[in-house]
Design a protein around this motif. Structure first.
Motif, PDB file in Angstrom:
ATOM      1  N   VAL A 150      13.006  26.844 -70.756  1.00  0.00           N
ATOM      2  CA  VAL A 150      14.182  25.985 -70.726  1.00  0.00           C
ATOM      3  C   VAL A 150      13.733  24.601 -70.277  1.00  0.00           C
ATOM      4  O   VAL A 150      12.758  24.467 -69.522  1.00  0.00           O
ATOM      5  CB  VAL A 150      15.259  26.554 -69.769  1.00  0.00           C
ATOM      6  N   ILE A 151      14.405  23.580 -70.768  1.00  0.00           N
ATOM      7  CA  ILE A 151      14.113  22.207 -70.344  1.00  0.00           C
ATOM      8  C   ILE A 151      15.112  21.830 -69.257  1.00  0.00           C
ATOM      9  O   ILE A 151      16.335  21.892 -69.469  1.00  0.00           O
ATOM     10  CB  ILE A 151      14.204  21.229 -71.530  1.00  0.00           C
ATOM     11  N   LEU A 152      14.608  21.453 -68.105  1.00  0.00           N
ATOM     12  CA  LEU A 152      15.470  21.080 -66.992  1.00  0.00           C
ATOM     13  C   LEU A 152      16.198  19.778 -67.304  1.00  0.00           C
ATOM     14  O   LEU A 152      15.630  18.863 -67.912  1.00  0.00           O
ATOM     15  CB  LEU A 152      14.657  20.908 -65.709  1.00  0.00           C
ATOM     16  N   ASP A 153      17.450  19.706 -66.873  1.00  0.00           N
ATOM     17  CA  ASP A 153      18.134  18.413 -66.892  1.00  0.00           C
ATOM     18  C   ASP A 153      18.132  17.872 -65.467  1.00  0.00           C
ATOM     19  O   ASP A 153      17.567  18.495 -64.550  1.00  0.00           O
ATOM     20  CB  ASP A 153      19.547  18.542 -67.472  1.00  0.00           C
ATOM     21  N   ALA A 154      18.756  16.747 -65.273  1.00  0.00           N
ATOM     22  CA  ALA A 154      18.722  16.126 -63.947  1.00  0.00           C
ATOM     23  C   ALA A 154      19.358  17.025 -62.892  1.00  0.00           C
ATOM     24  O   ALA A 154      18.889  17.098 -61.744  1.00  0.00           O
ATOM     25  CB  ALA A 154      19.431  14.774 -63.996  1.00  0.00           C
ATOM     26  N   ASP A 155      20.397  17.750 -63.259  1.00  0.00           N
ATOM     27  CA  ASP A 155      21.115  18.581 -62.278  1.00  0.00           C
ATOM     28  C   ASP A 155      20.317  19.833 -61.909  1.00  0.00           C
ATOM     29  O   ASP A 155      20.220  20.188 -60.729  1.00  0.00           O
ATOM     30  CB  ASP A 155      22.478  18.971 -62.827  1.00  0.00           C
ATOM     31  N   THR A 156      19.773  20.533 -62.908  1.00  0.00           N
ATOM     32  CA  THR A 156      19.019  21.752 -62.589  1.00  0.00           C
ATOM     33  C   THR A 156      17.701  21.399 -61.897  1.00  0.00           C
ATOM     34  O   THR A 156      17.242  22.144 -61.021  1.00  0.00           O
ATOM     35  CB  THR A 156      18.750  22.566 -63.866  1.00  0.00           C
ATOM     36  N   ALA A 157      17.101  20.280 -62.267  1.00  0.00           N
ATOM     37  CA  ALA A 157      15.905  19.822 -61.543  1.00  0.00           C
ATOM     38  C   ALA A 157      16.266  19.489 -60.101  1.00  0.00           C
ATOM     39  O   ALA A 157      15.522  19.807 -59.158  1.00  0.00           O
ATOM     40  CB  ALA A 157      15.301  18.606 -62.245  1.00  0.00           C
ATOM     41  N   GLY A 158      17.434  18.882 -59.905  1.00  0.00           N
ATOM     42  CA  GLY A 158      17.884  18.549 -58.559  1.00  0.00           C
ATOM     43  C   GLY A 158      18.144  19.781 -57.715  1.00  0.00           C
ATOM     44  O   GLY A 158      17.916  19.777 -56.497  1.00  0.00           O
ATOM     45  N   ALA A 159      18.609  20.864 -58.352  1.00  0.00           N
ATOM     46  CA  ALA A 159      18.839  22.103 -57.617  1.00  0.00           C
ATOM     47  C   ALA A 159      17.532  22.659 -57.063  1.00  0.00           C
ATOM     48  O   ALA A 159      17.490  23.214 -55.951  1.00  0.00           O
ATOM     49  CB  ALA A 159      19.506  23.126 -58.532  1.00  0.00           C
ATOM     50  N   LEU A 160      16.453  22.520 -57.835  1.00  0.00           N
ATOM     51  CA  LEU A 160      15.143  22.993 -57.376  1.00  0.00           C
ATOM     52  C   LEU A 160      14.571  22.094 -56.286  1.00  0.00           C
ATOM     53  O   LEU A 160      14.068  22.582 -55.266  1.00  0.00           O
ATOM     54  CB  LEU A 160      14.185  23.072 -58.562  1.00  0.00           C
ATOM     55  N   THR A 161      14.617  20.794 -56.489  1.00  0.00           N
ATOM     56  CA  THR A 161      14.044  19.884 -55.487  1.00  0.00           C
ATOM     57  C   THR A 161      14.819  19.943 -54.174  1.00  0.00           C
ATOM     58  O   THR A 161      14.253  19.719 -53.102  1.00  0.00           O
ATOM     59  CB  THR A 161      14.014  18.439 -56.014  1.00  0.00           C
ATOM     60  N   ALA A 162      16.107  20.293 -54.253  1.00  0.00           N
ATOM     61  CA  ALA A 162      16.919  20.375 -53.036  1.00  0.00           C
ATOM     62  C   ALA A 162      16.440  21.480 -52.110  1.00  0.00           C
ATOM     63  O   ALA A 162      16.682  21.416 -50.894  1.00  0.00           O
ATOM     64  CB  ALA A 162      18.390  20.591 -53.406  1.00  0.00           C
ATOM     65  N   VAL A 163      15.773  22.501 -52.663  1.00  0.00           N
ATOM     66  CA  VAL A 163      15.281  23.596 -51.811  1.00  0.00           C
ATOM     67  C   VAL A 163      13.775  23.493 -51.567  1.00  0.00           C
ATOM     68  O   VAL A 163      13.167  24.422 -51.034  1.00  0.00           O
ATOM     69  CB  VAL A 163      15.617  24.976 -52.431  1.00  0.00           C
ATOM     70  N   GLY A 164      13.168  22.385 -51.955  1.00  0.00           N
ATOM     71  CA  GLY A 164      11.761  22.172 -51.636  1.00  0.00           C
ATOM     72  C   GLY A 164      10.796  22.334 -52.787  1.00  0.00           C
ATOM     73  O   GLY A 164       9.598  22.067 -52.644  1.00  0.00           O
ATOM     74  N   ILE A 165      11.281  22.789 -53.941  1.00  0.00           N
ATOM     75  CA  ILE A 165      10.385  22.927 -55.103  1.00  0.00           C
ATOM     76  C   ILE A 165      10.345  21.577 -55.806  1.00  0.00           C
ATOM     77  O   ILE A 165      10.980  21.346 -56.838  1.00  0.00           O
ATOM     78  CB  ILE A 165      10.863  24.052 -56.048  1.00  0.00           C
ATOM     79  N   THR A 166       9.619  20.658 -55.198  1.00  0.00           N
ATOM     80  CA  THR A 166       9.544  19.293 -55.712  1.00  0.00           C
ATOM     81  C   THR A 166       8.413  19.109 -56.712  1.00  0.00           C
ATOM     82  O   THR A 166       8.460  18.201 -57.538  1.00  0.00           O
ATOM     83  CB  THR A 166       9.342  18.308 -54.549  1.00  0.00           C
ATOM     84  N   THR A 167       7.408  19.964 -56.648  1.00  0.00           N
ATOM     85  CA  THR A 167       6.283  19.903 -57.572  1.00  0.00           C
ATOM     86  C   THR A 167       5.894  21.312 -58.003  1.00  0.00           C
ATOM     87  O   THR A 167       6.131  22.279 -57.279  1.00  0.00           O
ATOM     88  CB  THR A 167       5.050  19.221 -56.928  1.00  0.00           C
ATOM     89  N   VAL A 168       5.303  21.401 -59.187  1.00  0.00           N
ATOM     90  CA  VAL A 168       4.778  22.670 -59.685  1.00  0.00           C
ATOM     91  C   VAL A 168       3.338  22.442 -60.129  1.00  0.00           C
ATOM     92  O   VAL A 168       2.924  21.320 -60.414  1.00  0.00           O
ATOM     93  CB  VAL A 168       5.621  23.222 -60.855  1.00  0.00           C
ATOM     94  N   ALA A 169       2.580  23.544 -60.194  1.00  0.00           N
ATOM     95  CA  ALA A 169       1.171  23.456 -60.582  1.00  0.00           C
ATOM     96  C   ALA A 169       1.046  23.715 -62.083  1.00  0.00           C
ATOM     97  O   ALA A 169       1.387  24.804 -62.553  1.00  0.00           O
ATOM     98  CB  ALA A 169       0.352  24.482 -59.806  1.00  0.00           C
ATOM     99  N   PRO A 170       0.572  22.726 -62.847  1.00  0.00           N
ATOM    100  CA  PRO A 170       0.406  22.954 -64.287  1.00  0.00           C
ATOM    101  C   PRO A 170      -0.795  23.852 -64.568  1.00  0.00           C
ATOM    102  O   PRO A 170      -1.817  23.779 -63.888  1.00  0.00           O
ATOM    103  CB  PRO A 170       0.170  21.538 -64.832  1.00  0.00           C
ATOM    104  N   LEU A 171      -0.653  24.709 -65.566  1.00  0.00           N
ATOM    105  CA  LEU A 171      -1.742  25.589 -65.987  1.00  0.00           C
ATOM    106  C   LEU A 171      -2.412  25.001 -67.221  1.00  0.00           C
ATOM    107  O   LEU A 171      -1.779  24.310 -68.019  1.00  0.00           O
ATOM    108  CB  LEU A 171      -1.217  26.991 -66.300  1.00  0.00           C
ATOM    109  N   GLU A 172      -3.700  25.285 -67.382  1.00  0.00           N
ATOM    110  CA  GLU A 172      -4.416  24.814 -68.552  1.00  0.00           C
ATOM    111  C   GLU A 172      -3.973  25.576 -69.800  1.00  0.00           C
ATOM    112  O   GLU A 172      -3.620  26.758 -69.733  1.00  0.00           O
ATOM    113  CB  GLU A 172      -5.917  24.976 -68.355  1.00  0.00           C
ATOM    114  N   VAL A 173      -4.025  24.914 -70.933  1.00  0.00           N
ATOM    115  CA  VAL A 173      -3.655  25.551 -72.193  1.00  0.00           C
ATOM    116  C   VAL A 173      -4.668  26.626 -72.570  1.00  0.00           C
ATOM    117  O   VAL A 173      -4.302  27.708 -73.029  1.00  0.00           O
ATOM    118  CB  VAL A 173      -3.542  24.496 -73.311  1.00  0.00           C
ATOM    119  N   ALA A 174      -5.936  26.332 -72.365  1.00  0.00           N
ATOM    120  CA  ALA A 174      -6.998  27.301 -72.674  1.00  0.00           C
ATOM    121  C   ALA A 174      -7.902  27.433 -71.452  1.00  0.00           C
ATOM    122  O   ALA A 174      -8.983  26.852 -71.385  1.00  0.00           O
ATOM    123  CB  ALA A 174      -7.803  26.852 -73.888  1.00  0.00           C
TER     124      ALA A 174
END
Length: 255
Positions: free
Chosen positions: A102-126
């Protein structure tokens, strides 16, 4: 005296002869073949039982570590693994149709950052290894913001695995609990993983970390703060919870 000498010579020869006779070797081979006939058919069930027991235990442990982190730091851990890339879910992340994106919008992204999930770790494609060597070096976390694509769990899967009251218009997202997570070094020493039941589910080929599920929208309306729902394991064609693993264990033992 001669008889005694002959007996002594024979005894010495027997003592010095440490090898096995042909008959003894045949007996050993027969025993080994019989044991193989008993054990080899049991190997698949042994693998299933080990997978089930480890999966059930580790799901519970990862769930506890996330809850402990929230109690100590008053937030959810950041730098969880983002199981999706720009276009779709990573090809080596299984889960079948129950794990989509799913693609986050401003509101759903805000719901995550509000609880401390401000960054995520990207995984390599290969990656070099789908589970144990899947970050770029150096790792640069991605900010959680509008238009970020992340993994999502279908409401039907959440109803089956974690929350029976979930409705089809709820939105749930999932992040892998990997080695880059803020849990590591705080409430956990190392990120847990589970292994599949066959060679195609080897952690080298598929992502074998556990996934933390969060609710970001209720009946179509974004939450102010995301809710931690629970932890699941990622199987080849579906997701699983601890009860699934326990049931699998009993089924393999025919109890």
């Amino acid at each position: 005296m001669k008889v005694s000498n002959i007996l002594a010579t024979r005894l010495a020869r027997r003592t010095n002869n440490k090898g096995l006779t042909l008959i003894e070797l045949l007996v050993v081979l027969v025993i080994l073949i019989a044991l193989a006939g008993i054990l080899i058919p049991q190997l698949p069930n042994m693998l299933v039982r080990t997978h089930a027991a480890a999966g059930s235990t580790n799901i519970t442990e990862v769930n506890k570590r996330i809850q402990e982190f929230e109690q100590v730091y008053f937030k959810q851990p950041a730098n969880l693994d983002n199981l999706a890339a720009a276009g779709a879910k990573h090809t080596y992340v299984a889960g079948g149709a129950e794990l989509a994106t799913v693609i986050l919008d401003a509101d759903t992204a805000g719901a995550l950052t509000a609880v401390g999930i401000t960054t995520v770790a990207p995984l390599e494609v290969a990656p070099n290894h789908a589970t144990f060597d899947n970050y770029a070096t150096p790792l640069v976390p991605t900010n959680v913001a509008n238009a970020l694509r992340v993994a999502s769990v279908t409401p039907a899967a959440v109803r089956r695995l974690l929350r029976p009251t979930a409705v089809d218009t709820d939105v749930f997202v999932a992040f892998g609990v990997g080695q880059a997570s803020e849990l590591i070094g705080r409430t956990a020493n190392e990120a847990g993983y589970h292994f599949g039941e066959g060679p195609g589910e080897n952690p080298e080929a598929v992502y074998a970390r556990f996934a933390a599920v969060y609710k970001v929208a209720d009946a179509g309306t974004a939450l102010e703060r995301a809710e931690f729902v629970g932890v699941v394991s990622i199987h080849d064609t579906s997701l699983a919870n601890g009860s699934d693993h326990v049931g699998e264990f009993f089924e393999s033992n025919e109890l």
